[in-house]
Design a protein around this motif. Structure first.
Motif, short mmCIF file in Angstrom:
data_model
loop_
_atom_site.label_atom_id
_atom_site.label_comp_id
_atom_site.label_asym_id
_atom_site.label_seq_id
_atom_site.Cartn_x
_atom_site.Cartn_y
_atom_site.Cartn_z
N UNK A 192 -1.91 5.53 -4.53
CA UNK A 192 -2.29 4.00 -4.08
C UNK A 192 -1.29 3.06 -5.15
N UNK A 193 -1.84 3.24 -6.52
CA UNK A 193 -2.27 2.93 -7.65
C UNK A 193 -0.59 1.63 -8.04
N UNK A 194 0.51 2.54 -7.89
CA UNK A 194 1.72 2.51 -8.21
C UNK A 194 2.62 1.68 -7.39
N UNK A 195 2.06 1.84 -5.70
CA UNK A 195 2.23 1.60 -4.64
C UNK A 195 1.78 -0.18 -4.41
N UNK A 196 0.43 0.37 -4.51
CA UNK A 196 0.35 -1.65 -4.79
C UNK A 196 0.67 -2.09 -5.75
N UNK A 197 1.20 -1.73 -6.56
CA UNK A 197 1.49 -3.53 -7.46
C UNK A 197 2.66 -3.30 -7.73
N UNK A 198 3.72 -2.14 -6.99
CA UNK A 198 4.92 -1.81 -6.14
C UNK A 198 4.71 -3.86 -5.30
N UNK A 206 4.07 -7.03 -6.69
CA UNK A 206 4.86 -7.81 -6.61
C UNK A 206 6.21 -8.11 -6.15
N UNK A 207 6.35 -7.42 -5.49
CA UNK A 207 7.29 -7.67 -3.99
C UNK A 207 6.52 -9.02 -3.12
N UNK A 208 6.02 -8.51 -3.41
CA UNK A 208 5.68 -9.28 -2.01
C UNK A 208 5.27 -11.02 -2.22
N UNK A 209 3.67 -10.39 -3.83
CA UNK A 209 2.55 -11.61 -3.84
C UNK A 209 2.45 -12.40 -4.79
N UNK A 228 13.46 -6.84 -13.00
CA UNK A 228 13.59 -5.94 -12.28
C UNK A 228 13.55 -4.44 -13.11
N UNK A 229 13.38 -4.25 -14.41
CA UNK A 229 13.34 -2.87 -15.40
C UNK A 229 11.26 -2.86 -14.66
N UNK A 230 11.13 -3.26 -14.29
CA UNK A 230 9.33 -3.01 -14.35
C UNK A 230 9.39 -2.22 -12.92
N UNK A 270 10.64 5.05 -9.17
CA UNK A 270 10.26 6.32 -10.21
C UNK A 270 9.52 6.53 -10.06
N UNK A 271 8.16 6.04 -10.95
CA UNK A 271 6.74 6.49 -10.65
C UNK A 271 6.93 7.01 -8.88
N UNK A 272 7.03 6.36 -8.22
CA UNK A 272 6.46 6.05 -6.64
C UNK A 272 7.41 7.17 -5.95
#
Ligand SMILES: N[C@@H](CCC(=O)N[C@@H](CS)C(=O)NCC(=O)O)C(=O)O
Length: 215
Positions: free
Chosen positions: A106-112, A115-118, A125-127, A133-135
Motif C-alpha cells: 500500500x505505501x508505495x502504491x498510495x505514494x505513486x 503523485x500521479x493523480x493528486x 520522473x526519477x522519483x 521499481x519498488x512496486x
C-alpha cells in the motif's frame, strides 16, 4: 445513530479498507468526511482531538477511538468474529501480510498514485521510476503468493486481503499503474473479492466529490 463513525474521505484507500469491512460485516456506520486536501490532517485540532498521527482513517466505536487501518480491521474482526484468524498461526500470517502491506505494498502504491493523480506539482520522473521499481517488486511477491492460494491467508478471505487489496479497487487511471494484465493472479483475486456479498467500490461507500486525476 450509527454504532460506528469513520473519519475518512473518498480518495483514501486506507479508509476504504475499513469501510469495506464495515459493509461486508453489515455494520451500521456513518462517515465523517476529513477535508484532507484542505490540510485538515495537518492541522493542530485534528492531531489533538482525532489522531495524533495526523492520518485517516479513524474509527470511533463508543468510547474507543482507533487509528491504523490494520488495527481497526483487527478490532472489527474481533467484534464480529468475521474475516479474522482461526488459529494463532493464522493470526501471525495475517499480521505478516498486513505489515508487509503497510510497509511495502500500500505505501508505495498510495505514494505513486498520490503523485500521479493528486500532487500539487507534476510528478518527478526519477522519483516515479524508483517507486515503480519498488512496486513491481512488491506486486511480484503478492502475485507469486497468490499462485498457490485463493486468498492471502488460507482458503477464506481475511482482513489481510482487505488491507492489501484496498487501493487496487480504485480506477487505474488514477495511478497509471496497470497491473491486472501483468499480474493475472492478483486480477483473479480481486475478482474473487468483488463477489463477496456486500462488496462495494471505494467511491460508492466513501464520502465527498471525486477529485479528478491531475497529471
Ligand atoms: N498505515 C496507516 C496509513 C494511513 C495514511 O497514510 N492515511 C493517509 C490517507 S490515505 C493520510 O492520512 N495521510 C496523511 C499524511 O501522511 O500526512 C493506515 O493503514 O491507516
Amino acid at each position: 445513530m450509527a454504532d460506528y463513525k469513520l473519519y475518512c474521505f473518498g480518495e483514501s484507500g486506507n479508509a476504504y479498507k475499513v469501510a469495506l469491512m464495515l459493509e461486508l460485516c453489515r455494520l451500521g456506520w456513518e462517515p465523517v468526511k476529513v477535508e484532507f486536501f484542505a490540510g485538515e490532517t495537518r492541522g493542530e485540532a485534528y492531531r489533538k482531538d482525532i489522531n495524533e498521527m495526523g492520518e485517516a482513517p479513524v474509527l470511533v466505536h463508543g468510547a474507543k477511538r482507533l487509528a491504523q487501518s490494520g488495527v481497526i480491521l483487527d478490532y472489527l474482526a474481533e467484534q464480529t468474529r468475521k474475516f479474522g484468524a482461526k488459529s494463532d498461526d493464522e493470526r501471525r500470517e495475517m499480521w505478516r501480510w498486513i505489515l508487509f502491506d503497510n510497509h511495502k505494498f500500500t505505501s508505495y502504491f498510495a505514494s505513486y498514485r498520490f503523485m500521479k493523480a493528486f500532487g500539487a506539482t507534476a510528478p518527478d520522473a526519477a522519483v516515479m521510476a524508483w517507486l515503480r521499481g519498488r512496486l513491481d517488486n512488491a506486486f511480484g511477491i503478492v502475485e507469486k503468493h497468490l499462485t498457490a492460494t485463493p486468498f492471502m491467508v488460507g482458503k477464506a478471505p481475511t482482513i489481510a486481503d482487505f488491507s492489501l487489496s484496498g487501493y487496487l479497487f480504485y480506477p487505474t487511471e488514477e495511478s497509471g499503474y496497470e497491473f491486472v494484465g501483468r499480474f493475472p493472479h492478483i486480477g483473479a483475486w480481486l475478482d474473487r473479492l468483488r463477489t463477496l456479498p456486500g462488496w462495494a467500490s471505494p467511491y460508492d461507500v466513501l464520502p465527498g466529490e471525486r477529485v479528478p486525476p491531475k497529471w
